[in-house]
Write a protein that holds these residues in place. Structure first.
Motif, PDB file in Angstrom:
ATOM      1  N   ALA A  42      24.490  38.595  46.675  1.00 29.51           N
ATOM      2  CA  ALA A  42      24.060  39.968  46.940  1.00 29.51           C
ATOM      3  C   ALA A  42      23.757  40.734  45.660  1.00 29.51           C
ATOM      4  CB  ALA A  42      25.143  40.700  47.729  1.00 29.51           C
ATOM      5  N   GLY A  43      23.886  40.079  44.510  1.00 24.99           N
ATOM      6  CA  GLY A  43      23.529  40.701  43.241  1.00 24.99           C
ATOM      7  C   GLY A  43      24.684  41.186  42.409  1.00 24.99           C
ATOM      8  N   ALA A  44      25.909  41.025  42.873  1.00 25.46           N
ATOM      9  CA  ALA A  44      27.058  41.520  42.119  1.00 25.46           C
ATOM     10  C   ALA A  44      27.368  40.626  40.925  1.00 25.46           C
ATOM     11  CB  ALA A  44      28.283  41.597  43.028  1.00 25.46           C
ATOM     12  N   GLU A  45      27.927  41.228  39.897  1.00 24.91           N
ATOM     13  CA  GLU A  45      28.528  40.484  38.801  1.00 24.91           C
ATOM     14  C   GLU A  45      29.976  40.244  39.189  1.00 24.91           C
ATOM     15  OE1 GLU A  45      26.661  39.571  36.011  1.00 24.91           O
ATOM     16  OE2 GLU A  45      25.054  40.349  37.299  1.00 24.91           O
ATOM     17  N   VAL A  46      30.330  39.005  39.444  1.00 27.34           N
ATOM     18  CA  VAL A  46      31.620  38.681  40.042  1.00 27.34           C
ATOM     19  C   VAL A  46      32.591  38.171  38.984  1.00 27.34           C
ATOM     20  CG1 VAL A  46      32.837  37.278  41.752  1.00 27.34           C
ATOM     21  CG2 VAL A  46      30.522  38.120  42.244  1.00 27.34           C
ATOM     22  N   ARG A  47      33.729  38.838  38.870  1.00 32.79           N
ATOM     23  CA  ARG A  47      34.839  38.316  38.079  1.00 32.79           C
ATOM     24  C   ARG A  47      35.652  37.403  38.994  1.00 32.79           C
ATOM     25  NH1 ARG A  47      37.056  44.030  35.541  1.00 32.79           N
ATOM     26  NH2 ARG A  47      35.086  44.681  34.563  1.00 32.79           N
ATOM     27  N   ALA A  48      35.552  36.132  38.763  1.00 28.05           N
ATOM     28  CA  ALA A  48      36.225  35.146  39.608  1.00 28.05           C
ATOM     29  C   ALA A  48      37.574  34.810  38.996  1.00 28.05           C
ATOM     30  CB  ALA A  48      35.363  33.898  39.750  1.00 28.05           C
ATOM     31  N   VAL A  49      38.643  35.228  39.649  1.00 29.01           N
ATOM     32  CA  VAL A  49      39.998  35.095  39.104  1.00 29.01           C
ATOM     33  C   VAL A  49      40.734  33.967  39.818  1.00 29.01           C
ATOM     34  CG1 VAL A  49      42.236  36.242  38.897  1.00 29.01           C
ATOM     35  CG2 VAL A  49      40.131  37.512  38.407  1.00 29.01           C
ATOM     36  N   ASP A  50      41.308  33.075  39.044  1.00 31.75           N
ATOM     37  CA  ASP A  50      42.124  31.992  39.586  1.00 31.75           C
ATOM     38  C   ASP A  50      42.862  31.362  38.418  1.00 31.75           C
ATOM     39  OD1 ASP A  50      42.934  29.411  41.008  1.00 31.75           O
ATOM     40  OD2 ASP A  50      41.650  30.282  42.550  1.00 31.75           O
ATOM     41  N   ARG A  51      43.904  30.602  38.710  1.00 34.39           N
ATOM     42  CA  ARG A  51      44.571  29.864  37.636  1.00 34.39           C
ATOM     43  C   ARG A  51      43.976  28.470  37.478  1.00 34.39           C
ATOM     44  NH1 ARG A  51      50.601  28.722  40.212  1.00 34.39           N
ATOM     45  NH2 ARG A  51      49.900  27.530  42.034  1.00 34.39           N
ATOM     46  N   ASP A  52      43.054  28.078  38.353  1.00 37.03           N
ATOM     47  CA  ASP A  52      42.416  26.766  38.348  1.00 37.03           C
ATOM     48  C   ASP A  52      41.118  26.833  37.523  1.00 37.03           C
ATOM     49  OD1 ASP A  52      41.157  24.350  38.828  1.00 37.03           O
ATOM     50  OD2 ASP A  52      41.086  24.576  41.016  1.00 37.03           O
ATOM     51  N   HIS A  73      37.458  33.767  35.216  1.00 38.88           N
ATOM     52  CA  HIS A  73      38.546  34.502  34.567  1.00 38.88           C
ATOM     53  C   HIS A  73      39.849  33.807  34.935  1.00 38.88           C
ATOM     54  CE1 HIS A  73      39.975  38.608  33.006  1.00 38.88           C
ATOM     55  NE2 HIS A  73      41.056  37.891  33.198  1.00 38.88           N
ATOM     56  N   VAL A  74      40.333  32.951  34.050  1.00 37.98           N
ATOM     57  CA  VAL A  74      41.551  32.189  34.326  1.00 37.98           C
ATOM     58  C   VAL A  74      42.755  33.117  34.184  1.00 37.98           C
ATOM     59  CG1 VAL A  74      42.957  30.209  33.664  1.00 37.98           C
ATOM     60  CG2 VAL A  74      40.463  30.071  33.509  1.00 37.98           C
ATOM     61  N   LEU A  75      43.512  33.228  35.271  1.00 39.75           N
ATOM     62  CA  LEU A  75      44.635  34.163  35.280  1.00 39.75           C
ATOM     63  C   LEU A  75      45.653  33.737  36.332  1.00 39.75           C
ATOM     64  CD1 LEU A  75      45.924  36.905  34.446  1.00 39.75           C
ATOM     65  CD2 LEU A  75      44.538  37.967  36.244  1.00 39.75           C
ATOM     66  N   ASP A  76      46.913  33.726  35.953  1.00 34.90           N
ATOM     67  CA  ASP A  76      48.008  33.534  36.882  1.00 34.90           C
ATOM     68  C   ASP A  76      48.460  34.919  37.338  1.00 34.90           C
ATOM     69  OD1 ASP A  76      50.475  33.122  38.153  1.00 34.90           O
ATOM     70  OD2 ASP A  76      50.964  31.412  36.882  1.00 34.90           O
ATOM     71  N   LEU A  77      48.369  35.195  38.635  1.00 30.72           N
ATOM     72  CA  LEU A  77      48.636  36.536  39.134  1.00 30.72           C
ATOM     73  C   LEU A  77      50.101  36.929  39.071  1.00 30.72           C
ATOM     74  CD1 LEU A  77      46.214  36.743  42.191  1.00 30.72           C
ATOM     75  CD2 LEU A  77      45.975  37.842  39.953  1.00 30.72           C
ATOM     76  N   THR A  78      50.977  36.013  38.716  1.00 33.76           N
ATOM     77  CA  THR A  78      52.352  36.427  38.477  1.00 33.76           C
ATOM     78  C   THR A  78      52.471  37.228  37.178  1.00 33.76           C
ATOM     79  OG1 THR A  78      52.916  34.342  37.377  1.00 33.76           O
ATOM     80  CG2 THR A  78      53.309  34.465  39.748  1.00 33.76           C
ATOM     81  N   ASP A  79      51.431  37.196  36.343  1.00 36.62           N
ATOM     82  CA  ASP A  79      51.350  38.072  35.169  1.00 36.62           C
ATOM     83  C   ASP A  79      50.758  39.391  35.654  1.00 36.62           C
ATOM     84  OD1 ASP A  79      50.827  39.441  32.819  1.00 36.62           O
ATOM     85  OD2 ASP A  79      50.053  37.690  31.754  1.00 36.62           O
ATOM     86  N   LEU A  80      51.601  40.267  36.129  1.00 36.77           N
ATOM     87  CA  LEU A  80      51.141  41.471  36.828  1.00 36.77           C
ATOM     88  C   LEU A  80      50.416  42.447  35.912  1.00 36.77           C
ATOM     89  CD1 LEU A  80      54.302  41.957  39.058  1.00 36.77           C
ATOM     90  CD2 LEU A  80      52.062  41.127  39.797  1.00 36.77           C
ATOM     91  N   ASP A  81      50.854  42.567  34.675  1.00 37.06           N
ATOM     92  CA  ASP A  81      50.163  43.460  33.744  1.00 37.06           C
ATOM     93  C   ASP A  81      48.736  42.977  33.493  1.00 37.06           C
ATOM     94  OD1 ASP A  81      52.404  45.067  33.502  1.00 37.06           O
ATOM     95  OD2 ASP A  81      53.122  44.074  31.679  1.00 37.06           O
TER      96      ASP A  81
END
Length: 266
Positions: A42-52, A73-81
């Motif tokens: 749809a044209g969005a710039e998507v920040r794709a977040v996952d630890r994989d 965007h590699v990120l473990d969501l247990t890092d809340l900050d």
């Protein structure tokens, strides 16, 4: 056990998110992957977040020919900050990441319960908290929380997942009430069992918990309460998310879009 695909590819309805930034959690596979691709189309710039990381790279490759773009965007969501920081400046937020463990309460590991609540409830709160200042500043924003039929109904042996999804429903409604004067909507999408690795990995656990062979889990446990007796495709969920991001849904907020094949009609 591999569950066969039940539905042909969908034809997407028109949606223009050109110039918008979207963040999708749990984007490396399943529902999150389908949502990231749909929003990028749809044209969005998507920040794709996952630890994989490997899964995110495959996703980015699949999105190369779309109108928008996917930024891994590699990120473990247990890092809340870090989660809260990642959401800054986003116009569309899709809280999708999840995990599951099927065990009786007396056998459920407390550390896993804590992790499930952190990833599936506390992290969405922090992501919303990080996204709202930008959304409020521009007078527009879309928050879609991928809940579940288990946000509306309970199932045995899923205490952490059911608790997290019920909490997410309340968080979404509170966000809707606060966001409405600022042009921000917040809704849940509530699918039943979706054809994803998360669901397929549950089959063995469900068989053990219920004391039945794996081949009976789909019909006797997962689809037992559904009038439409098939799994949902990730693309169907992504299309519901897309609807909630479009101009036609500007008056839809604080609600749950239920995709459960009639489960909650009982």
């Amino acid at each position: 056990m591999t569950v066969p695909r039940a539905l042909p590819a969908l034809h997407a309805t028109p949606l223009d998110l050109g110039g918008r930034t979207a963040l999708v959690t749990g984007a490396a596979g399943g529902i999150g992957r389908a949502c990231a691709l749909r929003l990028a189309a749809a044209g969005a710039e998507v920040r794709a977040v996952d630890r994989d990381a490997a899964g995110l790279e495959k996703l980015a490759g699949a999105a190369r020919d779309l109108e928008g773009a996917v930024e891994p965007h590699v990120l473990d969501l247990t890092d809340l900050d870090a989660a809260e920081r990642a959401a800054a400046g986003t116009d569309v937020l899709v809280n999708n990441a999840g995990l599951q463990l099927v065990r009786p309460i007396e056998e459920f590991p407390p550390d896993v319960f804590h992790t499930v609540l952190t990833v599936m409830l506390e992290a969405p709160f922090r992501l919303i908290r990080g996204a709202l200042p930008h959304m409020y500043g521009q007078g527009w924003g879309r928050i879609v929380n991928v809940s579940s039929v288990h946000g509306l109904r309970a199932s045995a042996y899923k205490s952490a997942y059911v608790a997290a999804k019920h909490g997410l429903e309340g968080l979404s409604k509170t966000t809707a009430l606060e966001g409405a004067p600022h042009g921000v909507t917040s809704n849940c999408v509530n699918p039943a069992y979706v054809r994803t690795p998360l669901v397929e990995q549950q089959i063995t656990d469900q068989a053990l918990a219920h004391g039945i062979p794996e081949e009976r889990v789909l019909t006797e446990v997962m689809l037992r309460d559904s009038a439409v007796r098939r799994l949902i495709e990730p693309e169907e969920v992504a299309e519901a998310v897309a609807y909630l991001c479009g101009p036609q849904s500007s008056f839809v907020t604080g609600t749950s879009l239920v995709l459960d094949g009639g489960w909650t009609a009982h």
